[in-house]
Design a protein around this motif. Structure first.
Motif, PDB file in Angstrom:
ATOM      1  N   ARG A  85       2.867  11.095   3.108  1.00  0.00           N
ATOM      2  CA  ARG A  85       3.752  10.148   2.415  1.00  0.00           C
ATOM      3  C   ARG A  85       4.505   9.284   3.423  1.00  0.00           C
ATOM      4  O   ARG A  85       4.599   8.061   3.273  1.00  0.00           O
ATOM      5  N   THR A  86       5.033   9.920   4.473  1.00  0.00           N
ATOM      6  CA  THR A  86       5.767   9.178   5.499  1.00  0.00           C
ATOM      7  C   THR A  86       4.862   8.154   6.175  1.00  0.00           C
ATOM      8  O   THR A  86       5.263   7.012   6.397  1.00  0.00           O
ATOM      9  N   LYS A  87       3.629   8.554   6.489  1.00  0.00           N
ATOM     10  CA  LYS A  87       2.681   7.642   7.118  1.00  0.00           C
ATOM     11  C   LYS A  87       2.347   6.477   6.186  1.00  0.00           C
ATOM     12  O   LYS A  87       2.275   5.329   6.617  1.00  0.00           O
ATOM     13  N   ARG A  88       2.152   6.789   4.905  1.00  0.00           N
ATOM     14  CA  ARG A  88       1.838   5.748   3.922  1.00  0.00           C
ATOM     15  C   ARG A  88       2.972   4.734   3.825  1.00  0.00           C
ATOM     16  O   ARG A  88       2.744   3.522   3.818  1.00  0.00           O
ATOM     17  N   ILE A  89       4.220   5.213   3.797  1.00  0.00           N
ATOM     18  CA  ILE A  89       5.374   4.319   3.720  1.00  0.00           C
ATOM     19  C   ILE A  89       5.482   3.486   4.992  1.00  0.00           C
ATOM     20  O   ILE A  89       5.737   2.276   4.943  1.00  0.00           O
ATOM     21  N   LYS A  90       5.259   4.129   6.146  1.00  0.00           N
ATOM     22  CA  LYS A  90       5.338   3.414   7.424  1.00  0.00           C
ATOM     23  C   LYS A  90       4.273   2.316   7.496  1.00  0.00           C
ATOM     24  O   LYS A  90       4.545   1.197   7.929  1.00  0.00           O
ATOM     25  N   ALA A 117       4.824  -1.692   7.715  1.00  0.00           N
ATOM     26  CA  ALA A 117       4.213  -2.468   8.796  1.00  0.00           C
ATOM     27  C   ALA A 117       3.448  -3.668   8.233  1.00  0.00           C
ATOM     28  O   ALA A 117       3.434  -4.745   8.827  1.00  0.00           O
ATOM     29  N   MET A 118       2.821  -3.470   7.063  1.00  0.00           N
ATOM     30  CA  MET A 118       2.100  -4.584   6.444  1.00  0.00           C
ATOM     31  C   MET A 118       3.069  -5.632   5.915  1.00  0.00           C
ATOM     32  O   MET A 118       2.756  -6.819   5.905  1.00  0.00           O
ATOM     33  N   MET A 119       4.257  -5.209   5.490  1.00  0.00           N
ATOM     34  CA  MET A 119       5.211  -6.122   4.883  1.00  0.00           C
ATOM     35  C   MET A 119       5.997  -6.933   5.907  1.00  0.00           C
ATOM     36  O   MET A 119       6.506  -7.994   5.596  1.00  0.00           O
ATOM     37  N   THR A 120       6.129  -6.420   7.134  1.00  0.00           N
ATOM     38  CA  THR A 120       6.924  -7.130   8.134  1.00  0.00           C
ATOM     39  C   THR A 120       6.154  -8.347   8.630  1.00  0.00           C
ATOM     40  O   THR A 120       4.932  -8.299   8.796  1.00  0.00           O
TER      41      THR A 120
END
Length: 123
Positions: A68-73, A77-80
């Motif tokens: 979950r943490t990796k998915r959120i990270k 990263a895609m949104m920045t």
């Protein structure tokens, strides 16, 4: 009609969440089903498990939390936005800034060359 079962389930969930009354009824029904399973022993709380089962369950929790943490990270990263091209201008002074940031390094006592020459001369 939607093709795959995954798409059908996603569509059903979307329609269910759009109607708050139906969604509340669904949540209540699922909770009751969970409580029945818990009474029958199908679902155990962590307190009722053996130490070995507890370790296995907690390991699974940690694994899912890492995913979950990796998915959120990855999502963040895609949104920045990408870095600006002006950053190259500031990288020229990076070596000097690093030296200033680190400051002068302290030497270990007895490591200076003058002390080493004196000890050799004494022998």
């Amino acid at each position: 009609m939607v093709g795959t079962s995954k798409e059908r389930v996603a569509n059903w969930r979307k329609r269910m969440k759009e109607d708050p009354i139906k969604y509340a009824q669904y949540k209540l029904k699922e909770h009751e089903r969970y409580l029945k399973n818990k009474e029958r022993g199908v679902v155990k709380s962590i307190d009722n498990m053996t130490p070995r089962e507890q370790n296995k369950t907690r390991r699974a929790w940690r694994k899912s939390q890492r995913a979950r943490t990796k998915r959120i990270k990855d999502m963040n990263a895609m949104m920045t936005p990408p870095t600006s091209p002006d950053e190259n201008r500031f990288q020229q002074n990076s070596r000097r800034e690093a030296a200033q940031r680190n400051g002068r390094r302290k030497k270990a006592p007895g490591s200076s060359k003058s002390l080493q020459k004196d000890t050799k001369a004494d022998n």
